[in-house]
Design an enzyme around this catalytic site. Structure first.
Site, short mmCIF file in Angstrom:
data_model
loop_
_atom_site.label_atom_id
_atom_site.label_comp_id
_atom_site.label_asym_id
_atom_site.label_seq_id
_atom_site.Cartn_x
_atom_site.Cartn_y
_atom_site.Cartn_z
N ASP A 242 -34.09 -10.60 -3.47
CA ASP A 242 -33.38 -10.52 -2.20
C ASP A 242 -32.25 -11.56 -2.08
O ASP A 242 -31.19 -11.27 -1.54
CB ASP A 242 -34.34 -10.75 -1.02
CG ASP A 242 -35.39 -9.65 -0.93
OD1 ASP A 242 -35.15 -8.57 -1.50
OD2 ASP A 242 -36.43 -9.88 -0.30
P1 NAP Z 1 -38.05 -11.57 -3.73
O1 NAP Z 1 -36.86 -10.95 -3.17
O2 NAP Z 1 -39.33 -11.47 -3.00
O3 NAP Z 1 -38.19 -10.97 -5.20
C1 NAP Z 1 -39.07 -11.48 -6.13
C2 NAP Z 1 -39.00 -10.64 -7.38
O4 NAP Z 1 -39.80 -11.29 -8.36
C3 NAP Z 1 -39.57 -9.24 -7.23
O5 NAP Z 1 -38.53 -8.29 -7.11
C4 NAP Z 1 -40.44 -9.03 -8.46
O6 NAP Z 1 -39.94 -7.92 -9.21
C5 NAP Z 1 -40.26 -10.31 -9.25
N1 NAP Z 1 -41.51 -10.79 -9.85
C6 NAP Z 1 -42.72 -10.83 -9.29
N2 NAP Z 1 -43.62 -11.32 -10.14
C7 NAP Z 1 -42.95 -11.59 -11.29
C8 NAP Z 1 -43.33 -12.12 -12.55
N3 NAP Z 1 -44.59 -12.46 -12.83
N4 NAP Z 1 -42.37 -12.27 -13.50
C9 NAP Z 1 -41.10 -11.91 -13.24
N5 NAP Z 1 -40.69 -11.42 -12.06
C10 NAP Z 1 -41.61 -11.26 -11.10
O7 NAP Z 1 -37.86 -13.14 -3.99
P2 NAP Z 1 -36.64 -14.10 -3.60
O8 NAP Z 1 -35.37 -13.60 -4.19
O9 NAP Z 1 -37.13 -15.45 -3.97
O10 NAP Z 1 -36.49 -13.94 -2.04
C11 NAP Z 1 -37.43 -14.45 -1.11
C12 NAP Z 1 -37.69 -13.46 -0.01
O11 NAP Z 1 -38.71 -13.97 0.87
C13 NAP Z 1 -36.47 -13.20 0.85
O12 NAP Z 1 -36.49 -11.88 1.33
C14 NAP Z 1 -36.69 -14.18 1.99
O13 NAP Z 1 -35.99 -13.84 3.17
C15 NAP Z 1 -38.18 -14.07 2.18
N6 NAP Z 1 -38.62 -15.25 2.92
C16 NAP Z 1 -38.71 -16.45 2.32
C17 NAP Z 1 -38.98 -17.56 3.06
C18 NAP Z 1 -39.03 -18.93 2.49
O14 NAP Z 1 -39.28 -19.85 3.23
N7 NAP Z 1 -38.79 -19.11 1.22
C19 NAP Z 1 -39.19 -17.45 4.42
C20 NAP Z 1 -39.07 -16.19 5.01
C21 NAP Z 1 -38.79 -15.11 4.24
P3 NAP Z 1 -40.91 -7.14 -10.23
O15 NAP Z 1 -42.09 -6.71 -9.43
O16 NAP Z 1 -40.06 -6.02 -10.76
O17 NAP Z 1 -41.28 -8.13 -11.32
#
Ligand code: NAP
Length: 463
Positions: A388
């Site tokens: 994301d």
């Molecule tokens: P993300 O959008 O959740 O994507 C994570 C990706 O990691 C997934 O598409 C998944 O794809 C891949 N993945 C999972 N396990 C894996 C593994 N073992 N090896 C390789 N890849 C793996 O993560 P992000 O880009 O870090 O974004 C964070 C999200 O959380 C955002 O939408 C954000 O708004 C939300 N959020 C975060 C917080 C915070 O405080 N950090 C707070 C509120 C909301 P596959 O399944 O294809 O592997």
């Protein structure tokens, strides 16, 4: 000890505890001093507990001892959960804290009726209302994060109206009770209504917004503890509650900003409700993939590499392999930096903590603005388990649920390589157009295993 010296000792302990709480928050604002911050918080809390135990109003220690043992039995395993489960664990702590505050408030009310002074009744009402809505709200939030409850927002027409109505009735009853505190038959209502409100408040909020909601609930838990401080006439509780309340609030605001969402939008927007994925639309778009060997070759030939870690790196616990990759590339003279998005992962500072654990130099971690200035001059952007936070739809597609969220512009790098296991979406549940670009290569595999393979290729080849 005479009562006089003991009360001076207690006040002194509380004073030191207060100072340590403030220092703890200050030190936790920088990674260099964060460990001291944790220590200061722990020592402060220990002093606060010792001070309370010395209170000469305590008649018997029997129940306190039982409470300490039970608390430790629950607390020790809670302290050992995986890093990715920290948000729901934190939500559970808030639920326990809020339950405790509510129970103290109830006991206090029934101990004092029929003559409860107006001020006491006012803060007591604030205490039980905030406490009980935080209790059920936090349990719901923990349930959604742990996926025991459905993550998707559940809404119906007029939900906000019903919710605010329930809360307003509770507040109105509280005001009535301040004037007529002896109408004790009404008191259970200012607990039951907020308990229901806590559940209803969280149901329409999507899982992706839960971390923000949790820090808001943290703030409520702090405020209810501060109200309890007024009821119990404890300065320490008032100060600690106020610190907790304000820091939780500031954190929620920072997180909302990082996702480019207003606070009201997080609370009332039912984010994450309609998410039509590209697959559902029936489009068969193609991606290009590469092997660890090819990836290693591209990385070795680069001058400038930016690594963008995300939730997947955390799940795979790949940070130590990432450190090896960093070492191996740096040794070859490649300039390697890390692009850290403020909401990458599942809690604030998630990536910073993991990379610090792997001893990656802190000055190599760049924040959003610095990295985005660098990316157009970068040879390779290596995305490791992030999705994301790299999605260009946030910049370009007005209909996207994440439209307007600031992202890391990895698509501006000359080559983009993305390590993830397949084509599954990230937390927002939406497709990522980044993967279909001509200069993007998908590196399919588990983050830890794939990075390990690249490192092996790099040390095997002779560049
Ligand atoms: P993300 O959008 O959740 O994507 C994570 C990706 O990691 C997934 O598409 C998944 O794809 C891949 N993945 C999972 N396990 C894996 C593994 N073992 N090896 C390789 N890849 C793996 O993560 P992000 O880009 O870090 O974004 C964070 C999200 O959380 C955002 O939408 C954000 O708004 C939300 N959020 C975060 C917080 C915070 O405080 N950090 C707070 C509120 C909301 P596959 O399944 O294809 O592997």
């Amino acid at each position: 000890m005479t009562p006089f010296t003991s009360s001076i000792t207690i006040e002194f302990l509380y004073l030191i505890a207060t100072a340590l709480f403030i220092l703890s928050l200050k030190w936790m604002s920088s990674p260099k001093s964060a460990r001291h911050g944790v220590w200061a918080g722990e020592v402060g809390m220990a002093l606060a507990i010792i001070g309370t135990l010395l209170d000469r109003h305590i008649i018997t220690y029997q129940w306190i001892a039982i409470g300490l043992v039970l608390g430790s039995i629950i607390g020790v395993p809670l302290g050992k959960v995986a890093m990715t489960a920290v948000p729901q664990r934190t939500a559970l702590s808030h639920a326990f804290g809020a339950l405790c505050v509510t129970l103290v408030g109830i006991a206090h009310y029934y101990g004092e009726i029929p003559d409860v002074p107006k001020f006491t009744m006012g803060v007591l009402s604030a205490e039980v209302i905030l406490g009980s809505l935080t209790f059920t709200g936090s349990l719901m939030a923990a349930g959604k994060l742990q996926e025991v409850l459905p993550q998707r927002p559940i809404t119906y027409k007029g939900a906000n109206f019903v919710n605010l109505g329930i809360l307003s009735v509770a507040v109105a009853i509280a005001i009535y009770l301040i004037v007529n505190p002896s109408h004790s038959a009404l008191f259970p209502l200012i607990i039951a209504l907020p308990l229901a409100f806590g559940v209803l408040m969280i149901i329409p909020i999507g899982g992706a917004d839960m971390p923000t909601v949790i820090s808001l609930l943290n703030s409520y838990a702090g405020l209810s503890a501060a109200a309890m401080g007024f009821v119990l006439d404890s300065k320490l509780l008032i100060i600690a509650g106020a610190l907790d309340g304000s820091s939780g609030f500031i954190l929620s605001v920072i997180m909302s900003k990082a996702m480019n969402r207003s606070f009201t939008n997080v609370l009332f927007g039912a984010f994450g409700q309609v998410q039509a994925s590209a697959a559902a639309a029936g489009e068969a778009k193609t991606v290009r993939s590469a092997t660890p060997e090819e990836a290693a070759g591209i990385l070795a030939a680069a001058n400038k590499v930016v690594i963008v870690p995300g939730y997947g790196m955390a799940v795979a616990q790949a940070q130590h392999k990432v450190r090896e990759l960093y070492d191996s590339l740096t040794k070859r003279g490649v300039d390697v930096k890390f692009g850290i998005h403020p909401v990458a992962g599942r809690m604030p500072g998630h990536m910073n903590v993991l990379l610090a654990e792997a001893d990656i130099p802190y000055d190599k971690l760049l924040d959003l603005d610095e990295v985005n200035a660098d990316l157009p001059q970068t040879d390779v952007a290596l995305v490791i388990g992030a999705n994301d936070v790299t999605n260009p739809a946030a910049r370009e597609d007005k209909s996207s649920p994440i439209y307007g969220m600031p992202i890391l512009d990895v698509d501006k790098a000359r080559t983009v390589m993305v390590i993830k296991r397949g084509m599954s979406p990230g937390f927002a549940g939406i497709d990522n157009p980044l993967y279909y670009l001509d200069h993007t290569l998908m590196l399919f595999g588990d983050a830890k295993a794939f990075v390990g393979d690249i490192v092996r290729e790099l040390s095997g080849s002779h560049h």
